[in-house]
Design a protein around this motif. Structure first.
Motif, PDB file in Angstrom:
ATOM      1  N   TYR A   1     -35.749  23.421 -38.454  1.00 22.93           N
ATOM      2  CA  TYR A   1     -35.131  22.792 -38.987  1.00 22.93           C
ATOM      3  C   TYR A   1     -35.113  23.044 -40.217  1.00 22.93           C
ATOM      4  O   TYR A   1     -36.520  23.373 -41.037  1.00 22.93           O
ATOM      5  N   ILE A   2     -34.112  23.138 -41.263  1.00 29.23           N
ATOM      6  CA  ILE A   2     -34.313  23.346 -42.049  1.00 29.23           C
ATOM      7  C   ILE A   2     -34.166  22.111 -42.462  1.00 29.23           C
ATOM      8  O   ILE A   2     -32.737  21.408 -43.564  1.00 29.23           O
ATOM      9  N   PRO A   3     -34.510  21.829 -44.076  1.00 29.42           N
ATOM     10  CA  PRO A   3     -34.603  20.497 -44.768  1.00 29.42           C
ATOM     11  C   PRO A   3     -34.235  20.775 -46.001  1.00 29.42           C
ATOM     12  O   PRO A   3     -33.316  19.998 -46.536  1.00 29.42           O
ATOM     13  N   ASP A   4     -33.693  22.254 -46.126  1.00 30.69           N
ATOM     14  CA  ASP A   4     -33.168  22.481 -47.518  1.00 30.69           C
ATOM     15  C   ASP A   4     -32.520  23.775 -47.595  1.00 30.69           C
ATOM     16  O   ASP A   4     -33.491  25.036 -46.919  1.00 30.69           O
TER      17      ASP A   4
ATOM     18  N   PRO B   1     -25.836  28.432 -34.872  1.00 28.37           N
ATOM     19  CA  PRO B   1     -26.116  26.903 -35.509  1.00 28.37           C
ATOM     20  C   PRO B   1     -26.218  26.439 -34.348  1.00 28.37           C
ATOM     21  O   PRO B   1     -27.218  25.052 -34.435  1.00 28.37           O
ATOM     22  N   ALA B   2     -26.471  26.561 -33.123  1.00 28.15           N
ATOM     23  CA  ALA B   2     -27.500  25.661 -32.355  1.00 28.15           C
ATOM     24  C   ALA B   2     -28.866  25.666 -32.502  1.00 28.15           C
ATOM     25  O   ALA B   2     -29.996  24.850 -31.981  1.00 28.15           O
ATOM     26  N   GLN B   3     -29.140  26.630 -32.707  1.00 31.74           N
ATOM     27  CA  GLN B   3     -30.682  27.068 -33.252  1.00 31.74           C
ATOM     28  C   GLN B   3     -31.937  26.259 -34.585  1.00 31.74           C
ATOM     29  O   GLN B   3     -32.300  26.294 -34.672  1.00 31.74           O
ATOM     30  N   PHE B   4     -30.574  25.694 -35.409  1.00 30.88           N
ATOM     31  CA  PHE B   4     -31.050  24.869 -36.672  1.00 30.88           C
ATOM     32  C   PHE B   4     -30.673  23.763 -36.470  1.00 30.88           C
ATOM     33  O   PHE B   4     -29.410  23.179 -36.229  1.00 30.88           O
ATOM     34  N   THR B   5     -31.559  22.714 -37.264  1.00 36.11           N
ATOM     35  CA  THR B   5     -30.884  22.061 -37.670  1.00 36.11           C
ATOM     36  C   THR B   5     -31.225  21.445 -38.946  1.00 36.11           C
ATOM     37  O   THR B   5     -32.581  21.619 -39.043  1.00 36.11           O
ATOM     38  N   VAL B   6     -30.476  21.035 -39.627  1.00 33.04           N
ATOM     39  CA  VAL B   6     -30.233  20.870 -41.257  1.00 33.04           C
ATOM     40  C   VAL B   6     -30.393  19.678 -41.406  1.00 33.04           C
ATOM     41  O   VAL B   6     -30.129  18.833 -40.934  1.00 33.04           O
ATOM     42  N   THR B   7     -31.508  19.464 -42.105  1.00 32.64           N
ATOM     43  CA  THR B   7     -31.823  17.546 -42.323  1.00 32.64           C
ATOM     44  C   THR B   7     -31.754  17.763 -44.330  1.00 32.64           C
ATOM     45  O   THR B   7     -32.006  16.013 -44.467  1.00 32.64           O
ATOM     46  N   GLY B   8     -31.785  18.234 -44.574  1.00 39.07           N
ATOM     47  CA  GLY B   8     -31.155  18.262 -45.945  1.00 39.07           C
ATOM     48  C   GLY B   8     -30.727  18.736 -46.658  1.00 39.07           C
ATOM     49  O   GLY B   8     -29.691  19.321 -46.246  1.00 39.07           O
ATOM     50  N   GLY B   9     -30.312  18.473 -47.979  1.00 36.37           N
ATOM     51  CA  GLY B   9     -28.950  18.745 -48.697  1.00 36.37           C
ATOM     52  C   GLY B   9     -27.705  17.237 -49.545  1.00 36.37           C
ATOM     53  O   GLY B   9     -28.515  16.200 -49.463  1.00 36.37           O
ATOM     54  N   VAL B  10     -27.634  17.600 -50.588  1.00 34.40           N
ATOM     55  CA  VAL B  10     -27.018  16.455 -50.982  1.00 34.40           C
ATOM     56  C   VAL B  10     -25.444  16.437 -50.377  1.00 34.40           C
ATOM     57  O   VAL B  10     -25.815  14.915 -50.697  1.00 34.40           O
ATOM     58  N   GLU B  11     -25.213  17.186 -49.249  1.00 31.90           N
ATOM     59  CA  GLU B  11     -23.872  16.413 -48.732  1.00 31.90           C
ATOM     60  C   GLU B  11     -24.376  15.460 -47.713  1.00 31.90           C
ATOM     61  O   GLU B  11     -24.107  14.151 -46.912  1.00 31.90           O
TER      62      GLU B  11
ATOM     63  N   GLY C   1     -27.414  13.824 -48.405  1.00 37.69           N
ATOM     64  CA  GLY C   1     -28.125  12.348 -49.286  1.00 37.69           C
ATOM     65  C   GLY C   1     -29.403  12.820 -49.114  1.00 37.69           C
ATOM     66  O   GLY C   1     -30.390  11.460 -49.293  1.00 37.69           O
ATOM     67  N   LYS C   2     -29.844  13.841 -49.073  1.00 37.86           N
ATOM     68  CA  LYS C   2     -31.647  13.716 -48.678  1.00 37.86           C
ATOM     69  C   LYS C   2     -31.953  14.826 -49.116  1.00 37.86           C
ATOM     70  O   LYS C   2     -31.519  16.253 -48.663  1.00 37.86           O
ATOM     71  N   GLU C   3     -32.668  15.092 -49.762  1.00 35.06           N
ATOM     72  CA  GLU C   3     -33.704  16.302 -50.675  1.00 35.06           C
ATOM     73  C   GLU C   3     -34.823  15.944 -50.419  1.00 35.06           C
ATOM     74  O   GLU C   3     -35.529  14.966 -50.646  1.00 35.06           O
ATOM     75  N   GLY C   4     -35.836  17.461 -50.779  1.00 38.71           N
ATOM     76  CA  GLY C   4     -37.473  17.337 -51.412  1.00 38.71           C
ATOM     77  C   GLY C   4     -37.738  16.699 -50.160  1.00 38.71           C
ATOM     78  O   GLY C   4     -37.763  17.088 -49.329  1.00 38.71           O
ATOM     79  N   PRO C   5     -38.624  15.479 -50.268  1.00 42.83           N
ATOM     80  CA  PRO C   5     -40.373  15.317 -49.394  1.00 42.83           C
ATOM     81  C   PRO C   5     -39.159  14.761 -48.291  1.00 42.83           C
ATOM     82  O   PRO C   5     -39.242  14.550 -47.238  1.00 42.83           O
ATOM     83  N   ALA C   6     -38.375  14.244 -48.715  1.00 43.18           N
ATOM     84  CA  ALA C   6     -37.251  12.752 -47.496  1.00 43.18           C
ATOM     85  C   ALA C   6     -36.219  14.391 -46.599  1.00 43.18           C
ATOM     86  O   ALA C   6     -36.195  13.307 -45.654  1.00 43.18           O
TER      87      ALA C   6
ATOM     88  N   ALA D   1     -36.829  15.968 -41.137  1.00 41.33           N
ATOM     89  CA  ALA D   1     -37.281  17.099 -39.943  1.00 41.33           C
ATOM     90  C   ALA D   1     -38.213  16.968 -39.371  1.00 41.33           C
ATOM     91  O   ALA D   1     -38.339  16.659 -38.053  1.00 41.33           O
ATOM     92  N   LEU D   2     -39.176  16.432 -40.247  1.00 40.81           N
ATOM     93  CA  LEU D   2     -40.796  16.227 -38.698  1.00 40.81           C
ATOM     94  C   LEU D   2     -39.832  14.953 -37.878  1.00 40.81           C
ATOM     95  O   LEU D   2     -40.833  15.069 -37.179  1.00 40.81           O
ATOM     96  N   ARG D   3     -39.637  14.043 -38.248  1.00 42.63           N
ATOM     97  CA  ARG D   3     -39.367  12.761 -36.912  1.00 42.63           C
ATOM     98  C   ARG D   3     -38.406  12.890 -36.581  1.00 42.63           C
ATOM     99  O   ARG D   3     -38.603  12.946 -35.225  1.00 42.63           O
ATOM    100  N   LEU D   4     -37.525  14.322 -36.480  1.00 41.10           N
ATOM    101  CA  LEU D   4     -36.995  14.658 -35.031  1.00 41.10           C
ATOM    102  C   LEU D   4     -37.491  15.148 -34.351  1.00 41.10           C
ATOM    103  O   LEU D   4     -38.099  15.276 -33.625  1.00 41.10           O
ATOM    104  N   ILE D   5     -38.899  16.345 -34.627  1.00 42.13           N
ATOM    105  CA  ILE D   5     -39.794  17.000 -34.102  1.00 42.13           C
ATOM    106  C   ILE D   5     -40.942  15.683 -33.415  1.00 42.13           C
ATOM    107  O   ILE D   5     -41.180  15.808 -32.667  1.00 42.13           O
TER     108      ILE D   5
END
Length: 163
Positions: free
Chosen positions: A104-107, A121-131, A133-138, A143-147
């Motif tokens: 899981y990739i927060p950024d 792409p099947a190996q990774f889930t990106v959970t953050g970034g400007v696009e 709408g989630k950055e930093g701790p969010a 990512a932790l919620r998905l886990i």
């Protein structure tokens, strides 16, 4: 190469900013793994630096150690691939991320990590970034919620036997 050993007890770093006589091409060869390193050493790239350390250390090996400790009796050879997930964001996480079942990739913090994600792409889930709408701790919380969702029993698993 200028080698940085200050503040490290079991590793050393080659920082691109400290190189005064090394060409850009030679430094890129070092970051791309084109130079053979000594037996017993591992390396990873992080923030325009190449870190060298004992091959038995590193993030992937730390995950392996923890998985073996907390999941005894499972096949050590496939333990990470079958049972481990991780959060990561940078070049020095790629070996660990590739060894785990999912990452899981927060950024995304480097072009190399972006390319790695694009190639698998099947190996990774990106959970953050400007696009997204989630950055930093969010983004880390997403990512932790998905886990945690992976760990929750499904409805059909909660039904008593015989129903």
């Amino acid at each position: 190469y200028v080698i940085d050993t200050a503040g490290y007890s079991a590793c050393f770093r080659v920082n691109q900013k400290q190189q005064t006589t090394v060409t850009k091409e030679d430094f890129e060869a070092l970051t791309n793994g084109e130079f053979e390193i000594w037996d017993g050493l591992g390396s990873s790239v992080n923030l325009a630096c190449v870190d060298f350390y004992p091959a038995t250390s590193g993030k992937k090996n730390c995950c392996q150690y923890l998985a073996e400790k907390f999941c005894p009796g499972l096949n050590d050879e496939t333990l990470l691939r079958d049972h481990a997930v991780c959060l990561c964001d940078d070049d020095n996480d790629i070996e660990m991320a590739s060894a785990c079942r999912h990452a899981y990739i927060p950024d995304i913090t480097s072009p190399n990590m972006a390319a790695t994600i694009a190639n698998s792409p099947a190996q990774f889930t990106v959970t953050g970034g400007v696009e997204l709408g989630k950055e930093g701790p969010a983004a880390s919380e997403a990512a932790l919620r998905l886990i945690l969702d992976l760990l929750r029993p499904k409805e059909h698993e909660l039904a008593p036997a015989g129903e």
